[in-house]
Design a protein around this motif. Structure first.
Motif, PDB file in Angstrom:
ATOM      1  N   SER A 109       0.823  -1.210   0.000  1.00 28.88           N
ATOM      2  CA  SER A 109       0.000   0.000   0.000  1.00 28.88           C
ATOM      3  C   SER A 109       0.855   1.258   0.000  1.00 28.88           C
ATOM      4  O   SER A 109       0.471   2.282  -0.573  1.00 28.88           O
ATOM      5  CB  SER A 109      -0.935  -0.008   1.209  1.00 28.88           C
ATOM      6  OG  SER A 109      -1.910  -1.015   1.079  1.00 28.88           O
TER       7      SER A 109
ATOM      8  N   VAL B 209       1.643   1.758  -3.444  1.00 31.56           N
ATOM      9  CA  VAL B 209       0.464   2.274  -4.133  1.00 31.56           C
ATOM     10  C   VAL B 209       0.368   3.788  -3.958  1.00 31.56           C
ATOM     11  O   VAL B 209       0.106   4.534  -4.912  1.00 31.56           O
ATOM     12  CB  VAL B 209      -0.811   1.578  -3.610  1.00 31.56           C
ATOM     13  CG1 VAL B 209      -2.063   2.324  -4.083  1.00 31.56           C
ATOM     14  CG2 VAL B 209      -0.865   0.136  -4.082  1.00 31.56           C
TER      15      VAL B 209
ATOM     16  N   GLN C 232      -2.035   2.610  -8.112  1.00 29.44           N
ATOM     17  CA  GLN C 232      -2.545   1.258  -7.898  1.00 29.44           C
ATOM     18  C   GLN C 232      -2.102   0.301  -8.998  1.00 29.44           C
ATOM     19  O   GLN C 232      -1.712  -0.835  -8.716  1.00 29.44           O
ATOM     20  CB  GLN C 232      -4.078   1.299  -7.801  1.00 29.44           C
ATOM     21  CG  GLN C 232      -4.587   2.018  -6.567  1.00 29.44           C
ATOM     22  CD  GLN C 232      -6.097   1.925  -6.401  1.00 29.44           C
ATOM     23  OE1 GLN C 232      -6.786   1.283  -7.199  1.00 29.44           O
ATOM     24  NE2 GLN C 232      -6.605   2.575  -5.354  1.00 29.44           N
ATOM     25  N   ARG C 233      -2.134   0.734 -10.238  1.00 27.12           N
ATOM     26  CA  ARG C 233      -1.814  -0.178 -11.337  1.00 27.12           C
ATOM     27  C   ARG C 233      -0.378  -0.683 -11.244  1.00 27.12           C
ATOM     28  O   ARG C 233      -0.120  -1.891 -11.348  1.00 27.12           O
ATOM     29  CB  ARG C 233      -2.036   0.533 -12.673  1.00 27.12           C
ATOM     30  CG  ARG C 233      -1.770  -0.338 -13.907  1.00 27.12           C
ATOM     31  CD  ARG C 233      -1.875   0.501 -15.182  1.00 27.12           C
ATOM     32  NE  ARG C 233      -1.641  -0.296 -16.368  1.00 27.12           N
ATOM     33  CZ  ARG C 233      -2.583  -0.905 -17.080  1.00 27.12           C
ATOM     34  NH1 ARG C 233      -3.840  -0.838 -16.675  1.00 27.12           N
ATOM     35  NH2 ARG C 233      -2.295  -1.589 -18.159  1.00 27.12           N
TER      36      ARG C 233
ATOM     37  N   LEU D 128      -0.018  -2.929  -7.755  1.00 30.20           N
ATOM     38  CA  LEU D 128      -0.879  -4.081  -7.453  1.00 30.20           C
ATOM     39  C   LEU D 128      -0.634  -5.278  -8.360  1.00 30.20           C
ATOM     40  O   LEU D 128      -0.705  -6.429  -7.912  1.00 30.20           O
ATOM     41  CB  LEU D 128      -2.350  -3.678  -7.530  1.00 30.20           C
ATOM     42  CG  LEU D 128      -2.847  -2.656  -6.518  1.00 30.20           C
ATOM     43  CD1 LEU D 128      -4.358  -2.508  -6.616  1.00 30.20           C
ATOM     44  CD2 LEU D 128      -2.451  -3.046  -5.094  1.00 30.20           C
TER      45      LEU D 128
ATOM     46  N   MET E 210      -7.930  -0.187  -1.334  1.00 26.03           N
ATOM     47  CA  MET E 210      -7.845   0.460  -2.643  1.00 26.03           C
ATOM     48  C   MET E 210      -9.195   1.052  -3.045  1.00 26.03           C
ATOM     49  O   MET E 210      -9.259   2.166  -3.595  1.00 26.03           O
ATOM     50  CB  MET E 210      -7.401  -0.541  -3.718  1.00 26.03           C
ATOM     51  CG  MET E 210      -6.119  -1.295  -3.395  1.00 26.03           C
ATOM     52  SD  MET E 210      -4.727  -0.207  -3.036  1.00 26.03           S
ATOM     53  CE  MET E 210      -3.773  -1.259  -1.929  1.00 26.03           C
TER      54      MET E 210
ATOM     55  N   ARG F 270     -10.409   5.099  -3.467  1.00 29.17           N
ATOM     56  CA  ARG F 270     -11.090   5.666  -4.640  1.00 29.17           C
ATOM     57  C   ARG F 270     -12.337   6.435  -4.218  1.00 29.17           C
ATOM     58  O   ARG F 270     -12.616   7.509  -4.762  1.00 29.17           O
ATOM     59  CB  ARG F 270     -11.439   4.553  -5.638  1.00 29.17           C
ATOM     60  CG  ARG F 270     -10.199   3.914  -6.264  1.00 29.17           C
ATOM     61  CD  ARG F 270     -10.519   3.089  -7.493  1.00 29.17           C
ATOM     62  NE  ARG F 270      -9.311   2.479  -8.043  1.00 29.17           N
ATOM     63  CZ  ARG F 270      -9.066   2.295  -9.341  1.00 29.17           C
ATOM     64  NH1 ARG F 270      -9.971   2.665 -10.232  1.00 29.17           N
ATOM     65  NH2 ARG F 270      -7.942   1.738  -9.746  1.00 29.17           N
TER      66      ARG F 270
ATOM     67  N   THR G 240      -7.402  -2.505 -11.774  1.00 25.16           N
ATOM     68  CA  THR G 240      -6.266  -1.687 -12.199  1.00 25.16           C
ATOM     69  C   THR G 240      -6.350  -1.263 -13.670  1.00 25.16           C
ATOM     70  O   THR G 240      -5.569  -0.419 -14.106  1.00 25.16           O
ATOM     71  CB  THR G 240      -4.949  -2.442 -11.964  1.00 25.16           C
ATOM     72  OG1 THR G 240      -5.007  -3.735 -12.574  1.00 25.16           O
ATOM     73  CG2 THR G 240      -4.687  -2.611 -10.476  1.00 25.16           C
TER      74      THR G 240
ATOM     75  N   GLU H 229      -8.609   6.065 -10.557  1.00 19.02           N
ATOM     76  CA  GLU H 229      -7.453   5.739  -9.723  1.00 19.02           C
ATOM     77  C   GLU H 229      -6.946   6.997  -9.025  1.00 19.02           C
ATOM     78  O   GLU H 229      -6.718   8.024  -9.681  1.00 19.02           O
ATOM     79  CB  GLU H 229      -6.349   5.135 -10.582  1.00 19.02           C
ATOM     80  CG  GLU H 229      -5.108   4.743  -9.797  1.00 19.02           C
ATOM     81  CD  GLU H 229      -4.050   4.085 -10.671  1.00 19.02           C
ATOM     82  OE1 GLU H 229      -2.899   3.979 -10.217  1.00 19.02           O
ATOM     83  OE2 GLU H 229      -4.393   3.693 -11.806  1.00 19.02           O
TER      84      GLU H 229
ATOM     85  N   THR I 225      -4.051   5.320   1.918  1.00 17.26           N
ATOM     86  CA  THR I 225      -4.128   3.892   1.587  1.00 17.26           C
ATOM     87  C   THR I 225      -3.287   3.070   2.547  1.00 17.26           C
ATOM     88  O   THR I 225      -3.715   2.011   3.026  1.00 17.26           O
ATOM     89  CB  THR I 225      -3.653   3.652   0.144  1.00 17.26           C
ATOM     90  OG1 THR I 225      -4.387   4.501  -0.745  1.00 17.26           O
ATOM     91  CG2 THR I 225      -3.884   2.206  -0.258  1.00 17.26           C
TER      92      THR I 225
END
Length: 413
Positions: A68, A71, A76-77, A80, A123, A127, A188, A194, A335
């Motif tokens: 996290s 992240v 995130q993409r 993760l 996550m 958002r 993701t 995101e 996060t």
């Protein structure tokens, strides 16, 4: 769906990331109980089953906040997908080792790798926070997410235990891995919602979110709370086995989650005056008290009723916890802060499930319900000892969500 919940999904992309988050979170409720059921089916050793489930939880407790933190820094993409691939490879190793009877140490190594699974719930909440920060809708969004969590815990154990007992022992963990892959990669792929990453400053401002005193109290308390959940899972499976209806454990655990789901849905429609830390402490006390009737359980129907009542305090406490995190954690580390609370829970699940497994092997399932009762008492003690820290939100944090909501609601009224 009541209109406050329906209104959440007016935001573009909210339906997509919420659906992906549901699939990505199902493995949280399926993997641990699936490992317990699979191992007990193949070996008959509840001690080993609890220890393997605890290893998954402990590994997640260590790796989760680190994932996290990445992240928060990189998005995130980018963070993760690699973490998910590691977890999936470890799950494949676990299934092969269990199926072919490989040495126990291989099972433990695989469970360590599975712990790299990302905290999908954090996550999704991040958002929602990016969409509704500073508005009453964020309280409703957090409540909705708690309901989704409980829906996962209603259906996840039913699916996992049902498949492992009716089809083949490895079926539950296998499907959990499939849900994880689909959920994370679908989530993701949705770039529009995101949250923006927050690269660490080079001026020395990039320490861990856990340095916040209020977050330390929340995490420590939820270690004990997680021990309740972990112990209840293991003991309920063993108790149903002793009663001759092992598959019924999934139904009983679903009733436990249903109590939390109902309470969370109602709680999200309400707005409260007063300090959220007081409601949080009341919720912790209610969870502890609700463990006492389990010591008197005599059959599965009575156990289901007792667990439903016990579940009523879970979601409101978790919802209030998320509001407190916003008060005590910098926005750029939100996060990570949410994941630290999940880490406390998973560490507690590890402790509770392993301890309960040993108690069951030594004294039987009924004695095992003493483990969540003791864990509840510890949670209350830690909550009272750290309560003063929760009354002092850190300055400059983005966390006046709940207070803002209350002021606005009172003004409208």
């Amino acid at each position: 769906m009541p209109s406050p919940y329906r209104a959440l999904f007016a935001a573009p992309g909210s339906k997509g990331f919420s659906a992906a988050g549901f699939l990505g979170r199902l493995p949280v409720s399926m993997m641990g109980i699936g490992v317990i059921t699979m191992t007990s089916q193949l070996t008959g050793r509840y001690g080993l089953a609890g220890a393997l489930s605890a290893t998954v939880a402990l590994s997640a407790a260590v790796a989760g906040p680190q994932v996290s933190r990445l992240v928060d820094q990189y998005g995130q993409r980018r963070a993760l997908r690699p973490a998910t691939l590691i977890s999936l490879a470890a799950a494949a190793l676990l299934l092969c080792a269990a199926h072919y009877g490989w040495p126990d140490w291989v099972l433990f190594v695989a469970c360590v790798g599975i712990g790299c699974v990302p905290s999908v719930g954090a996550m999704i909440r991040a958002r929602w926070a990016a969409l509704y920060r500073g508005t009453p809708q964020l309280h409703t969004a957090y409540s909705f997410e708690s309901v989704v969590d409980e829906v996962c815990f209603i259906f996840g154990p039913i699916i996992s235990i049902g498949l492992s007992t009716a089809w083949f022992p490895e079926a539950g963990p296998l499907l959990a891995a499939c849900f994880l892959a689909v959920g994370v990669f679908w989530l993701t792929s949705q770039r529009a919602t995101e949250p923006e990453p927050h690269p660490r400053e080079r001026k020395g401002g990039g320490g861990s979110a856990l340095r916040a005193p209020g977050l330390q109290v929340l995490v420590a308390t939820f270690v004990a709370t997680g021990a309740i959940f972990g112990a209840v899972d293991v003991v309920t499976v063993a108790f149903a086995d002793e009663e001759g209806h092992k598959a019924a454990a999934s139904i009983v655990l679903a009733v436990y989650a249903a109590g939390s789901c109902v309470a969370g849905m109602v709680f999200g429609l309400l707005h409260f005056a007063g300090a959220p830390e007081r409601r949080w402490l009341l919720g912790v006390c209610a969870m502890a008290v609700s463990m006492i009737p389990l010591l008197l359980v005599g059959n599965l129907p009575f156990l289901a009723v007792a667990l439903f009542v016990a579940g009523l305090s879970i979601a409101p406490t978790m919802i209030t916890t998320m509001s407190l995190i916003e008060e005590h954690v910098p926005r750029a580390q939100l996060t990570e802060g949410m994941t630290w609370v999940s880490t406390g829970l998973t560490a507690g699940v590890a402790l509770g499930s392993s301890t309960a497994g040993w108690v069951i092997d030594a004294a039987g399932a009924r004695a095992g319900y003493g483990v969540p009762a003791v864990a509840g008492a510890v949670a209350v003690a830690v909550g009272f000892l750290g309560f003063r820290r929760l009354k002092r939100p850190a300055p400059g944090r983005g966390g006046s969500v709940e207070q803002h909501s209350e002021r606005k609601e009172r003004h409208v009224a």
